[in-house]
Scaffold this active site. Structure first.
Site, PDB file in Angstrom:
ATOM      1  N   HIS A 312      -4.314  -2.368   4.944  1.00 35.20           N
ATOM      2  CA  HIS A 312      -3.715  -1.862   6.183  1.00 35.20           C
ATOM      3  C   HIS A 312      -2.344  -2.483   6.342  1.00 35.20           C
ATOM      4  O   HIS A 312      -2.155  -3.644   6.010  1.00 35.20           O
ATOM      5  CB  HIS A 312      -4.604  -2.223   7.386  1.00 35.20           C
ATOM      6  CG  HIS A 312      -4.287  -1.407   8.589  1.00 35.20           C
ATOM      7  ND1 HIS A 312      -3.276  -1.738   9.458  1.00 35.20           N
ATOM      8  CD2 HIS A 312      -4.835  -0.260   9.043  1.00 35.20           C
ATOM      9  CE1 HIS A 312      -3.224  -0.823  10.403  1.00 35.20           C
ATOM     10  NE2 HIS A 312      -4.153   0.090  10.187  1.00 35.20           N
ATOM     11  N   ASP A 369     -11.392   3.510   8.160  1.00 35.10           N
ATOM     12  CA  ASP A 369     -11.808   4.695   7.408  1.00 35.10           C
ATOM     13  C   ASP A 369     -12.907   4.380   6.395  1.00 35.10           C
ATOM     14  O   ASP A 369     -13.589   5.276   5.916  1.00 35.10           O
ATOM     15  CB  ASP A 369     -10.601   5.307   6.676  1.00 35.10           C
ATOM     16  CG  ASP A 369      -9.594   5.865   7.661  1.00 35.10           C
ATOM     17  OD1 ASP A 369     -10.012   6.557   8.591  1.00 35.10           O
ATOM     18  OD2 ASP A 369      -8.391   5.580   7.509  1.00 35.10           O
TER      19      ASP A 369
HETATM   20  N1  CMC Z   1      -6.339  -0.598  -3.457  1.00 34.46           N
HETATM   21  C1  CMC Z   1      -5.695  -1.348  -4.391  1.00 34.46           C
HETATM   22  N2  CMC Z   1      -4.533  -1.992  -4.147  1.00 34.46           N
HETATM   23  C2  CMC Z   1      -3.992  -1.885  -2.929  1.00 34.46           C
HETATM   24  C3  CMC Z   1      -4.594  -1.120  -1.912  1.00 34.46           C
HETATM   25  C4  CMC Z   1      -5.813  -0.471  -2.207  1.00 34.46           C
HETATM   26  N3  CMC Z   1      -6.431   0.261  -1.274  1.00 34.46           N
HETATM   27  N4  CMC Z   1      -3.837  -1.168  -0.798  1.00 34.46           N
HETATM   28  C5  CMC Z   1      -2.775  -1.940  -1.106  1.00 34.46           C
HETATM   29  N5  CMC Z   1      -2.862  -2.381  -2.395  1.00 34.46           N
HETATM   30  C6  CMC Z   1      -1.945  -3.291  -3.081  1.00 34.46           C
HETATM   31  C7  CMC Z   1      -0.648  -2.586  -3.449  1.00 34.46           C
HETATM   32  O1  CMC Z   1      -0.714  -2.012  -4.731  1.00 34.46           O
HETATM   33  C8  CMC Z   1       0.320  -3.723  -3.348  1.00 34.46           C
HETATM   34  O2  CMC Z   1       0.155  -4.530  -4.513  1.00 34.46           O
HETATM   35  P1  CMC Z   1       1.422  -5.274  -5.193  1.00 34.46           P
HETATM   36  O3  CMC Z   1       1.881  -6.276  -4.163  1.00 34.46           O
HETATM   37  O4  CMC Z   1       0.887  -5.878  -6.437  1.00 34.46           O
HETATM   38  O5  CMC Z   1       2.441  -4.198  -5.442  1.00 34.46           O
HETATM   39  C9  CMC Z   1      -0.175  -4.573  -2.178  1.00 34.46           C
HETATM   40  O6  CMC Z   1      -1.577  -4.308  -2.125  1.00 34.46           O
HETATM   41  C10 CMC Z   1       0.476  -4.198  -0.842  1.00 34.46           C
HETATM   42  O7  CMC Z   1       0.238  -2.810  -0.601  1.00 34.46           O
HETATM   43  P2  CMC Z   1       1.291  -1.803   0.018  1.00 34.46           P
HETATM   44  O8  CMC Z   1       1.045  -0.442  -0.520  1.00 34.46           O
HETATM   45  O9  CMC Z   1       2.674  -2.372  -0.129  1.00 34.46           O
HETATM   46  O10 CMC Z   1       0.882  -1.887   1.552  1.00 34.46           O
HETATM   47  P3  CMC Z   1       1.314  -0.852   2.672  1.00 34.46           P
HETATM   48  O11 CMC Z   1       1.297  -1.611   3.940  1.00 34.46           O
HETATM   49  O12 CMC Z   1       2.572  -0.172   2.293  1.00 34.46           O
HETATM   50  O13 CMC Z   1       0.135   0.248   2.639  1.00 34.46           O
HETATM   51  C11 CMC Z   1      -1.953   1.298   3.000  1.00 34.46           C
HETATM   52  C12 CMC Z   1      -0.957   0.220   3.486  1.00 34.46           C
HETATM   53  C13 CMC Z   1      -3.045   1.446   4.050  1.00 34.46           C
HETATM   54  C14 CMC Z   1      -1.216   2.641   2.858  1.00 34.46           C
HETATM   55  C15 CMC Z   1      -2.540   0.853   1.631  1.00 34.46           C
HETATM   56  O14 CMC Z   1      -3.246  -0.344   1.785  1.00 34.46           O
HETATM   57  C16 CMC Z   1      -3.449   1.935   1.024  1.00 34.46           C
HETATM   58  O15 CMC Z   1      -2.955   2.807   0.319  1.00 34.46           O
HETATM   59  N6  CMC Z   1      -4.792   1.863   1.290  1.00 34.46           N
HETATM   60  C17 CMC Z   1      -5.698   2.929   0.853  1.00 34.46           C
HETATM   61  C18 CMC Z   1      -5.635   4.126   1.792  1.00 34.46           C
HETATM   62  C19 CMC Z   1      -6.306   3.847   3.118  1.00 34.46           C
HETATM   63  O16 CMC Z   1      -7.407   3.331   3.189  1.00 34.46           O
HETATM   64  N7  CMC Z   1      -5.643   4.252   4.206  1.00 34.46           N
HETATM   65  C20 CMC Z   1      -6.167   4.123   5.571  1.00 34.46           C
HETATM   66  C21 CMC Z   1      -5.408   3.122   6.373  1.00 34.46           C
HETATM   67  S1  CMC Z   1      -6.232   2.597   7.871  1.00 34.46           S
HETATM   68  C22 CMC Z   1      -6.292   3.891   9.005  1.00 34.46           C
HETATM   69  C23 CMC Z   1      -5.118   4.776   9.045  1.00 34.46           C
HETATM   70  O17 CMC Z   1      -3.960   4.382   9.133  1.00 34.46           O
HETATM   71  O18 CMC Z   1      -5.363   5.982   9.029  1.00 34.46           O
END
Ligand code: CMC
Length: 434
Positions: A312, A369
């Site tokens: 998140h 989720d």
């Molecule tokens: N699985 C594997 N690696 C992950 C995941 C995941 N679900 N989420 C983040 N990472 C890794 C990412 O690759 C990055 O690694 P590195 O530092 O080595 O490059 C690190 O964690 C930071 O992630 P980010 O993508 O920079 O974080 P963000 O704040 O931009 O993204 C997020 C947040 C929710 C989009 C992301 O965690 C994600 O894609 N999660 C899966 C989708 C999901 O469950 N979404 C629902 C969010 S909660 C309710 C809502 O908003 O609707």
């Protein structure tokens, strides 16, 4: 009340020149450094991909503390609201700032009941979609389409217009959502019934048939009420920011909300609840896929696979909504007398990921989720409806933010800057010479 320990100014040095910047104190949480004059005074813009460090607004609606796992609406904890309120009470709280007393609640509920019907012409609109259409495509299109019936309510500065469009949107959303589903299974649309509560009415339109009286299971009503409350608002999340952004051009409320729905649909945002169950199903159904393999793939930098339902932008400790839902999932499944192998896989995944350094070091916890999909499934909702349910829940939050934005004298049309890195100038060549 503001925290007197918060800084009231900040300084930035650009080249040789120093500039004192004003700060906006927060009543709780991070204050903001105001950089709005930086371009005018120093010729520089700020760069913040994904706006991860940028407050796009000052707000009094929802407070999220990602480090402590706190979520409060208008000062009330999400735990209290989920335990004691109806969804419509929480919607009122978000929109009007206070929980309603009995008289206010009755008046509010009645004003919603008066608008649950869709115009008969809208039936043809639903008919025009293919059966295979994703219900989110129908939901966002129908939400935009109903703006065509209410041109009199487009003025974002008219209190009356805002009230009328707010009531209509909240009243009609369950009808639109249920009809989107009925279209996909070629069943007749069920009309709203105003002797039912908001949640009962939605369930009746989703699962009822015109040939028989149907009973709505009180357990499902209670569970869905909690789920809608848990989704009702969440600060400047992507869809809410979209609703504000679109609304800042003075686009009408229906059009702004429809845009928010499209943002919500993405699998990184609200579409994650569908993606979680699809991921769990693929682990269950594919003999070559195991929990450990899914975790290994998620960690592989060369693989785009992510553990859906993990991580998140704001919560770096735990998501309080996921915590409520984790125990709720066991409860609902037990009460529904259902065993879901996907819940067992989800639990294994949560344990493995929580013990793995990749997830621990990046603070990747199960989010809302991760568990909501399992519960929606146990309640009998088809997977493709999950994000639609999220949208019904988030609607009051979107509207409350849209209204707050229009009430804020600091609001300007949303229009970010950019850092241009392309070719500076080229000599034009006629087509024959290219
Ligand atoms: N699985 C594997 N690696 C992950 C995941 C995941 N679900 N989420 C983040 N990472 C890794 C990412 O690759 C990055 O690694 P590195 O530092 O080595 O490059 C690190 O964690 C930071 O992630 P980010 O993508 O920079 O974080 P963000 O704040 O931009 O993204 C997020 C947040 C929710 C989009 C992301 O965690 C994600 O894609 N999660 C899966 C989708 C999901 O469950 N979404 C629902 C969010 S909660 C309710 C809502 O908003 O609707």
């Amino acid at each position: 009340m503001t925290d007197s320990s918060q800084p009231t100014n900040a300084k930035i040095t650009v080249g040789d020149s120093e500039l004192e910047l004003k700060t906006w104190p927060a009543s709780i949480g991070s204050p903001a450094v105001d950089i709005s004059k930086l371009l005018a005074t120093h010729g520089v813009v700020t760069y913040d991909p994904g706006f991860a460090n940028t407050a796009s607004t000052r707000t009094a609606i929802t407070y999220v503390d990602g480090a402590k796992g706190t979520l409060r609406h208008r000062g009330y904890s999400i735990e209290d609201l989920a335990e004691h309120c109806t969804f419509l009470e929480v919607a009122y709280l978000l929109l009007y700032g206070d929980l309603p007393n009995r008289a206010e609640c009755d008046e509010w509920t009645n004003s919603i009941k008066m608008h649950t019907l869709l115009s008969e012409e809208m039936k043809r609109f639903f008919d025009a979609f293919p059966r295979s259409a994703h219900p989110m495509a129908i939901l966002s299109s129908a939400t935009n389409a109903i703006s065509a019936f209410y041109e009199a309510y487009y003025d974002p500065k008219s209190e009356d217009a805002i009230k009328e469009s707010t009531n209509r949107l909240i009243a009609k959303m369950p009808t639109i959502a249920a009809w989107a589903y009925k279209k996909s299974i070629s069943q007749p649309y069920i009309y709203p019934r105003n002797n039912l509560t908001y949640v009962e009415n939605f369930l009746n339109m989703m699962f009822g048939l015109p040939v028989e009286e149907s009973e709505v299971d009180p357990l499902i009503v209670k569970a869905l009420n909690v789920l809608l409350i848990l989704h009702a608002d969440h600060g400047q999340n992507q869809s809410t920011a979209t609703v504000r952004f679109v609304g800042s051009s003075h686009a009408n409320l229906f059009a702004s909300v429809s845009a928010g729905m499209n943002a919500l649909w993405g699998p990184l945002h609200g579409g994650a609840n569908q993606a979680v169950v699809e991921m769990l199903s693929s682990i269950h159904d594919d003999p070559a896929m195991t929990v450990d393999k899914a975790v290994a793939r998620a960690k592989d930098p060369d693989d785009e696979f992510r553990l859906m339902g993990f991580g998140h932008r704001v919560y770096k400790n735990f998501d309080p909504r996921a915590l409520i839902l984790r125990s709720f999932a066991d409860d609902v499944l037990a009460k529904m007398d259902r065993d879901d192998p996907l819940l067992d896989i989800a639990k294994q995944l949560a344990v493995v990921a929580r013990e793995d350094d990749y997830f621990v070091s990046r603070n990747l916890y199960p989010n809302v989720d991760f568990y909501s999909g399992i519960i929606f499934r146990a309640l009998g909702f088809p997977t493709r409806m999950f994000t639609v349910l999220f949208a019904i829940g988030r609607l009051p939050g979107w509207i409350a933010n849209w209204i707050e934005m229009h009430d804020d004298p600091a609001t300007r049309i949303g229009r970010p800057r950019q850092v241009y890195e392309g070719i500076v100038t080229r000599d034009f060549k006629p087509i024959e010479e290219r």
